[in-house]
Design an enzyme around this catalytic site. Structure first.
Site, PDB file in Angstrom:
ATOM      1  CB  ALA A 108      -0.008  -0.001  -8.674  1.00  9.72           C
ATOM      2  CG  HIS A 109       4.639   0.007  -6.099  1.00  8.31           C
ATOM      3  ND1 HIS A 109       5.252  -1.135  -5.365  1.00  8.31           N
ATOM      4  CD2 HIS A 109       4.232  -0.697  -7.560  1.00  8.31           C
ATOM      5  CE1 HIS A 109       5.669  -2.048  -6.380  1.00  8.31           C
ATOM      6  NE2 HIS A 109       4.964  -1.750  -7.393  1.00  8.31           N
ATOM      7  CG  ASN A 110       7.340   3.644  -7.331  1.00  8.48           C
ATOM      8  OD1 ASN A 110       7.185   2.368  -7.195  1.00  8.48           O
ATOM      9  ND2 ASN A 110       7.830   4.596  -7.001  1.00  8.48           N
TER      10      ASN A 110
END
Length: 311
Positions: A225-227
């Site tokens: 997922a993001h980050n």
């Protein structure tokens, strides 16, 4: 048709850093398991449960560890790390794939004029590379991949079929009128010598970047997922997921069907067993596992009552 490759045991020993016990001039032309080997095969023993096949195998030669008790029945290549020797050996017998052994961009690929492609890059059929991407030298992107936008891929990395890199992260703010999308404004930065398996999905960052560091190896069907930051030389097996904004150190290993929750931190040198869910940050290196072995339904019901009482 490709010509069959043949090697003497002497050549293989030099290539793998192994020591020959037996006929160094003997020739092999394939690698096979102990069970399915022929007199023209070289095989390997890296797991003790397969040692029972040593006596019956037809293999010309077998790669074994230094502590293996050698007999005079066949040829052996003795290695300090038989699995590593086997890995090196597979490169000798790999069948060439013209498209990727001769760097080219397939005519069906669609590449944004806002993106940069390095030297000696191979891009397969139906690949889409969106805006503001940077693809490093000697990268291989196989068929049907989508490099969505704002993705950097370091040199000598390999992206296998059907993967989606730089997709939108899962970000929404609830309101009385429903969910309001949070636009993803960061990048996905992939390091050097990274290999990403088939049908993986890695989101670009919301504000900061998603980072996959040098030497990472991902199996098929993995969601990151993001980050997320994934430290160098980490290896993750199939069907795993890492939730957003989790920071993971170097040499992380995760067995199949496992997961890590979001906004956690994991230190260097952590191994997570198959089918395990990490719910808290890990600050001490080591092996972590939370799997419950399969039982029949009645036994599981009894076990679950016991677990609840202990908790």
């Amino acid at each position: 048709m490709s010509q069959t490759k043949e090697y003497t045991l002497s050549e293989i020993a030099e290539f793998t850093g192994s020591k020959i016990v037996g006929n160094k001039s003997s020739v092999v032309n394939n690698i096979a398991t102990l069970q399915n080997a022929t007199k023209e095969s070289i095989s390997f023993l890296t797991n003790k449960k397969y040692q029972k096949y040593i006596k019956t195998t037809s293999a010309n030669a077998v790669i074994v560890a230094t502590n293996f008790k050698i007999d005079n029945q066949k040829n052996y290549l003795v290695s300090e790390d038989p699995y590593l020797a086997y890995a090196k050996l597979t490169t000798l017998f790999k069948k060439p794939i013209f498209e990727f052994d001769n760097p080219t961009i397939h005519p069906s690929a669609v590449i944004s004029n806002r993106s940069q492609i390095g030297n000696d890059v191979s891009i397969g059929a139906n690949v889409v590379i969106g805006p503001d991407c940077i693809i490093g030298n000697h990268v291989i992107i196989k068929a049907n991949c989508s490099i969505v936008q704002d993705v950097v891929i370091g040199e000598y990395s390999v992206i296998h079929n059907g993967s989606v890199l730089g997709s939108d992260g899962f970000g929404y703010a609830p309101s009385k009128d429903g969910y309001i999308k949070i636009e993803q404004l960061g990048k996905l930065v992939i390091g050097k010598d990274v290999e990403i398996g088939a049908s993986c999905t890695i989101d670009r960052g919301a504000l900061d970047n998603t980072e996959i560091h040098d030497g990472v190896k991902l199996d098929n069907q993995i969601q990151i997922a993001h980050n997320v930051v994934l430290g160098e030389n980490s290896a993750i097996a199939a069907s795993c997921a890492i939730a957003g904004s989790t920071i993971i150190g170097k040499n992380f290993q995760m067995g199949g069907l496992s997961g890590v929750l979001g906004h956690l931190s994991v230190c260097d040198d952590v191994t997570v067993g198959a089918h395990t869910l990490i719910t808290k940050s890990i600050n001490k290196s080591g092996n972590y596992i939370g799997i419950m072995p399969a039982q029949n339904q009645k036994d599981w019901a009894k076990s679950s009552i016991f677990i609840k009482k202990r908790i």
